[in-house]
Scaffold this motif. Structure first.
Motif, PDB file in Angstrom:
ATOM      1  N   PRO A 124      54.605  19.279  20.314  1.00 48.13           N
ATOM      2  CA  PRO A 124      53.429  19.919  20.900  1.00 48.13           C
ATOM      3  C   PRO A 124      53.553  20.171  22.404  1.00 48.13           C
ATOM      4  O   PRO A 124      53.078  21.191  22.910  1.00 48.13           O
ATOM      5  N   VAL A 125      54.181  19.230  23.127  1.00 51.45           N
ATOM      6  CA  VAL A 125      54.376  19.427  24.568  1.00 51.45           C
ATOM      7  C   VAL A 125      55.344  20.579  24.811  1.00 51.45           C
ATOM      8  O   VAL A 125      55.121  21.435  25.682  1.00 51.45           O
ATOM      9  N   LEU A 126      56.425  20.638  24.025  1.00 54.55           N
ATOM     10  CA  LEU A 126      57.386  21.728  24.153  1.00 54.55           C
ATOM     11  C   LEU A 126      56.743  23.067  23.828  1.00 54.55           C
ATOM     12  O   LEU A 126      56.956  24.066  24.535  1.00 54.55           O
ATOM     13  N   ILE A 127      55.931  23.111  22.774  1.00 52.84           N
ATOM     14  CA  ILE A 127      55.248  24.352  22.404  1.00 52.84           C
ATOM     15  C   ILE A 127      54.262  24.770  23.480  1.00 52.84           C
ATOM     16  O   ILE A 127      54.148  25.956  23.813  1.00 52.84           O
ATOM     17  N   ALA A 128      53.546  23.805  24.055  1.00 57.60           N
ATOM     18  CA  ALA A 128      52.613  24.131  25.138  1.00 57.60           C
ATOM     19  C   ALA A 128      53.349  24.694  26.353  1.00 57.60           C
ATOM     20  O   ALA A 128      52.893  25.649  26.991  1.00 57.60           O
ATOM     21  N   LEU A 129      54.506  24.099  26.699  1.00 65.72           N
ATOM     22  CA  LEU A 129      55.313  24.599  27.817  1.00 65.72           C
ATOM     23  C   LEU A 129      55.771  26.031  27.553  1.00 65.72           C
ATOM     24  O   LEU A 129      55.672  26.912  28.432  1.00 65.72           O
ATOM     25  N   MET A 130      56.258  26.297  26.343  1.00 61.85           N
ATOM     26  CA  MET A 130      56.722  27.638  25.999  1.00 61.85           C
ATOM     27  C   MET A 130      55.567  28.630  25.956  1.00 61.85           C
ATOM     28  O   MET A 130      55.696  29.776  26.396  1.00 61.85           O
ATOM     29  N   THR A 131      54.435  28.182  25.443  1.00 57.74           N
ATOM     30  CA  THR A 131      53.250  29.036  25.378  1.00 57.74           C
ATOM     31  C   THR A 131      52.800  29.450  26.770  1.00 57.74           C
ATOM     32  O   THR A 131      52.482  30.616  27.026  1.00 57.74           O
ATOM     33  N   ALA A 132      52.760  28.482  27.690  1.00 58.61           N
ATOM     34  CA  ALA A 132      52.363  28.777  29.065  1.00 58.61           C
ATOM     35  C   ALA A 132      53.384  29.676  29.751  1.00 58.61           C
ATOM     36  O   ALA A 132      53.031  30.572  30.517  1.00 58.61           O
ATOM     37  N   ALA A 133      54.678  29.452  29.463  1.00 61.84           N
ATOM     38  CA  ALA A 133      55.740  30.227  30.113  1.00 61.84           C
ATOM     39  C   ALA A 133      55.681  31.704  29.748  1.00 61.84           C
ATOM     40  O   ALA A 133      55.902  32.575  30.588  1.00 61.84           O
ATOM     41  N   VAL A 134      55.387  31.994  28.469  1.00 60.29           N
ATOM     42  CA  VAL A 134      55.353  33.396  28.030  1.00 60.29           C
ATOM     43  C   VAL A 134      53.973  34.013  28.179  1.00 60.29           C
ATOM     44  O   VAL A 134      53.795  35.214  27.927  1.00 60.29           O
ATOM     45  N   TYR A 249      52.328  24.879   5.124  1.00 67.91           N
ATOM     46  CA  TYR A 249      52.795  25.945   6.013  1.00 67.91           C
ATOM     47  C   TYR A 249      51.737  27.037   6.157  1.00 67.91           C
ATOM     48  O   TYR A 249      51.550  27.603   7.233  1.00 67.91           O
ATOM     49  N   THR A 250      51.045  27.355   5.062  1.00 65.77           N
ATOM     50  CA  THR A 250      49.995  28.372   5.130  1.00 65.77           C
ATOM     51  C   THR A 250      48.868  27.922   6.041  1.00 65.77           C
ATOM     52  O   THR A 250      48.361  28.700   6.860  1.00 65.77           O
ATOM     53  N   ILE A 251      48.466  26.644   5.921  1.00 69.46           N
ATOM     54  CA  ILE A 251      47.427  26.109   6.807  1.00 69.46           C
ATOM     55  C   ILE A 251      47.892  26.161   8.263  1.00 69.46           C
ATOM     56  O   ILE A 251      47.140  26.571   9.160  1.00 69.46           O
ATOM     57  N   TRP A 252      49.129  25.737   8.509  1.00 66.86           N
ATOM     58  CA  TRP A 252      49.669  25.706   9.877  1.00 66.86           C
ATOM     59  C   TRP A 252      49.583  27.083  10.527  1.00 66.86           C
ATOM     60  O   TRP A 252      49.077  27.220  11.646  1.00 66.86           O
ATOM     61  N   TYR A 253      50.041  28.106   9.828  1.00 66.11           N
ATOM     62  CA  TYR A 253      50.095  29.426  10.450  1.00 66.11           C
ATOM     63  C   TYR A 253      48.767  30.161  10.422  1.00 66.11           C
ATOM     64  O   TYR A 253      48.523  31.035  11.264  1.00 66.11           O
ATOM     65  N   ALA A 254      47.883  29.802   9.507  1.00 62.12           N
ATOM     66  CA  ALA A 254      46.518  30.303   9.585  1.00 62.12           C
ATOM     67  C   ALA A 254      45.845  29.744  10.838  1.00 62.12           C
ATOM     68  O   ALA A 254      45.103  30.446  11.541  1.00 62.12           O
ATOM     69  N   ALA A 255      46.129  28.462  11.151  1.00 57.32           N
ATOM     70  CA  ALA A 255      45.581  27.841  12.358  1.00 57.32           C
ATOM     71  C   ALA A 255      46.203  28.431  13.615  1.00 57.32           C
ATOM     72  O   ALA A 255      45.506  28.660  14.620  1.00 57.32           O
ATOM     73  N   VAL A 256      47.515  28.691  13.600  1.00 60.77           N
ATOM     74  CA  VAL A 256      48.174  29.325  14.752  1.00 60.77           C
ATOM     75  C   VAL A 256      47.512  30.662  15.053  1.00 60.77           C
ATOM     76  O   VAL A 256      47.269  31.008  16.212  1.00 60.77           O
ATOM     77  N   ARG A 257      47.209  31.417  14.009  1.00 60.34           N
ATOM     78  CA  ARG A 257      46.552  32.712  14.208  1.00 60.34           C
ATOM     79  C   ARG A 257      45.143  32.556  14.762  1.00 60.34           C
ATOM     80  O   ARG A 257      44.704  33.354  15.591  1.00 60.34           O
ATOM     81  N   GLN A 258      44.424  31.517  14.337  1.00 58.72           N
ATOM     82  CA  GLN A 258      43.022  31.379  14.722  1.00 58.72           C
ATOM     83  C   GLN A 258      42.814  30.647  16.044  1.00 58.72           C
ATOM     84  O   GLN A 258      42.002  31.073  16.864  1.00 58.72           O
ATOM     85  N   ILE A 259      43.526  29.529  16.256  1.00 57.81           N
ATOM     86  CA  ILE A 259      43.259  28.739  17.463  1.00 57.81           C
ATOM     87  C   ILE A 259      44.446  28.679  18.416  1.00 57.81           C
ATOM     88  O   ILE A 259      44.349  28.071  19.476  1.00 57.81           O
ATOM     89  N   GLY A 260      45.574  29.291  18.042  1.00 55.44           N
ATOM     90  CA  GLY A 260      46.716  29.343  18.946  1.00 55.44           C
ATOM     91  C   GLY A 260      47.771  28.299  18.644  1.00 55.44           C
ATOM     92  O   GLY A 260      47.523  27.296  17.962  1.00 55.44           O
ATOM     93  N   ALA A 262      49.547  26.221  20.756  1.00 53.45           N
ATOM     94  CA  ALA A 262      49.497  24.936  21.459  1.00 53.45           C
ATOM     95  C   ALA A 262      48.505  23.983  20.811  1.00 53.45           C
ATOM     96  O   ALA A 262      48.806  22.794  20.613  1.00 53.45           O
ATOM     97  N   ARG A 263      47.323  24.483  20.473  1.00 52.41           N
ATOM     98  CA  ARG A 263      46.294  23.608  19.907  1.00 52.41           C
ATOM     99  C   ARG A 263      46.637  23.188  18.481  1.00 52.41           C
ATOM    100  O   ARG A 263      46.374  22.062  18.080  1.00 52.41           O
ATOM    101  N   THR A 264      47.214  24.093  17.723  1.00 48.46           N
ATOM    102  CA  THR A 264      47.612  23.741  16.362  1.00 48.46           C
ATOM    103  C   THR A 264      48.690  22.668  16.373  1.00 48.46           C
ATOM    104  O   THR A 264      48.647  21.712  15.574  1.00 48.46           O
ATOM    105  N   SER A 265      49.658  22.809  17.269  1.00 50.03           N
ATOM    106  CA  SER A 265      50.831  21.923  17.239  1.00 50.03           C
ATOM    107  C   SER A 265      50.478  20.462  17.479  1.00 50.03           C
ATOM    108  O   SER A 265      51.178  19.569  16.988  1.00 50.03           O
ATOM    109  N   VAL A 266      49.400  20.182  18.200  1.00 49.10           N
ATOM    110  CA  VAL A 266      49.055  18.797  18.496  1.00 49.10           C
ATOM    111  C   VAL A 266      48.700  18.028  17.222  1.00 49.10           C
ATOM    112  O   VAL A 266      48.888  16.811  17.146  1.00 49.10           O
ATOM    113  N   TYR A 267      48.222  18.741  16.211  1.00 47.90           N
ATOM    114  CA  TYR A 267      47.863  18.070  14.958  1.00 47.90           C
ATOM    115  C   TYR A 267      49.079  17.458  14.265  1.00 47.90           C
ATOM    116  O   TYR A 267      48.924  16.565  13.431  1.00 47.90           O
TER     117      TYR A 267
END
Length: 319
Positions: A124-134, A249-260, A262-267
């Motif tokens: 989650p920290v790595l994803i947040a760093l990449m999310t902020a970078a791009v 996987y479907t839940i994960w990427y449905a959440a990525v689409r809805q809440i982003g 970084a927030r999904t990855s912390v779960y």
């Protein structure tokens, strides 16, 4: 984003964490009869087949049912597949399915559970760093505090079992590579899901990854004594494919689409806690004050990432 949407997606992400956490305990039994890489290859074949069948089935339904933001749009969105989408799906299949699965299973076999859990908790920290970078999302101070607190909680839980260097270095390296692949896959999938459904993006990329993964581990498949694989192991393979891969996987990427992303990855940091609770319940492993405090820190950290002010969130509710 409404409170109802937050509660629904949060509940689904908790369900995903429960499935992934208990999956570790369930599949451990199967590894007695079948090589881990061979096990993974079979469950990926099953999951890819189910995804493709689901995509074919939902295309038979009327297209007017797939309203933007509806549950049906998670299954299918009637958008044409552009050339850039095909290239993106191939890249996701190679990195997020083929390489990730190979390095994850291989790394888990060559390192300690504690090392693996801590590196996965850093995702989650790595994803947040990449999310902020791009510049995909605005990652707030509250989110950083929550992500780091959650990571610290995992360290409290698994810290005594961590071993640096020695015979686990190759497994640690493979697991770190798997974490990087997962971060790239999570981040790279979101632009595709603005035009296509989570089932389509996950299913097609998984089919591509499976086509690469199976030949890579085929020697392991040939060595399996299939006549000695019992019904219980076959049940675990199918269960893990349907729930740990298809549904989760479907839940994960449905959440990525809805809440982003970084927030999904912390779960994902709830997964070691579920595994810990499952081990305590079924394997009678002791919990102790340290593990309970670590679990509390993880839960507080996850909660902090979900209290970001609404005006800082991008609108991600349409597919």
């Amino acid at each position: 984003m409404t409170l109802l949407h937050i509660r629904r997606i949060d509940a689904l992400l908790v369900l995903m964490s429960v499935i992934w956490g208990t999956n570790y305990v369930i599949v451990k039994r199967a590894f007695v009869e079948i090589d881990p890489q061979a096990f993974n290859a079979i469950r990926m074949i099953v999951a890819s087949t189910v995804f493709v069948a689901a995509m074919v089935a939902v295309r038979r339904l009327p297209s007017d049912r797939y309203v933007a933001g509806s549950f049906a749009s998670v299954l299918y969105t009637p958008s044409a597949m552009a050339r850039r989408d095909v290239i993106g799906l191939i890249a996701l299949g190679v990195v997020g399915q083929g390489l990730y699965q190979y390095w994850f299973v291989g790394g888990l076999a060559k390192t300690s559970v504690a090392n693996a859990a801590l590196m996965l908790a850093a995702a989650p920290v790595l994803i947040a760093l990449m999310t902020a970078a791009v510049g995909e999302e605005r990652v707030t101070v509250t989110h950083w505090i929550g992500a780091l607190l959650s990571l610290a909680g995992i360290y409290v839980v698994v810290g005594p079992g961590i071993r640096v260097g020695g015979t686990t270095w190759l497994g640690d390296l493979m697991m770190f590579g798997a974490v990087c692949c997962w971060a790239i896959y999570t981040l790279g999938s979101r632009p595709l899901m603005t035009r296509h459904s989570p089932v389509a993006v996950t299913g097609i990329s998984m089919a591509i990854g499976t086509a690469l993964y199976v030949p890579a581990v085929f020697p392991r498949l040939r060595l399996v004594a299939w006549d000695r694989v019992g019904p219980g192991t076959w049940f675990v393979i199918v269960y893990s494919a349907l729930f740990a891969l298809c549904l989760s996987y479907t839940i994960w990427y449905a959440a990525v689409r809805q809440i982003g992303s970084a927030r999904t990855s912390v779960y994902s940091n709830l997964v070691p806690l579920v595994a810990m609770a499952a081990a305590a319940a079924f394997l009678h492993e002791p919990l102790g004050v340290r593990k309970i405090l670590g679990a509390a820190a993880v839960l507080v950290g996850v909660a902090l990432t979900r209290v970001t002010p609404r005006n800082l969130l991008k609108s991600t509710e349409s597919p």
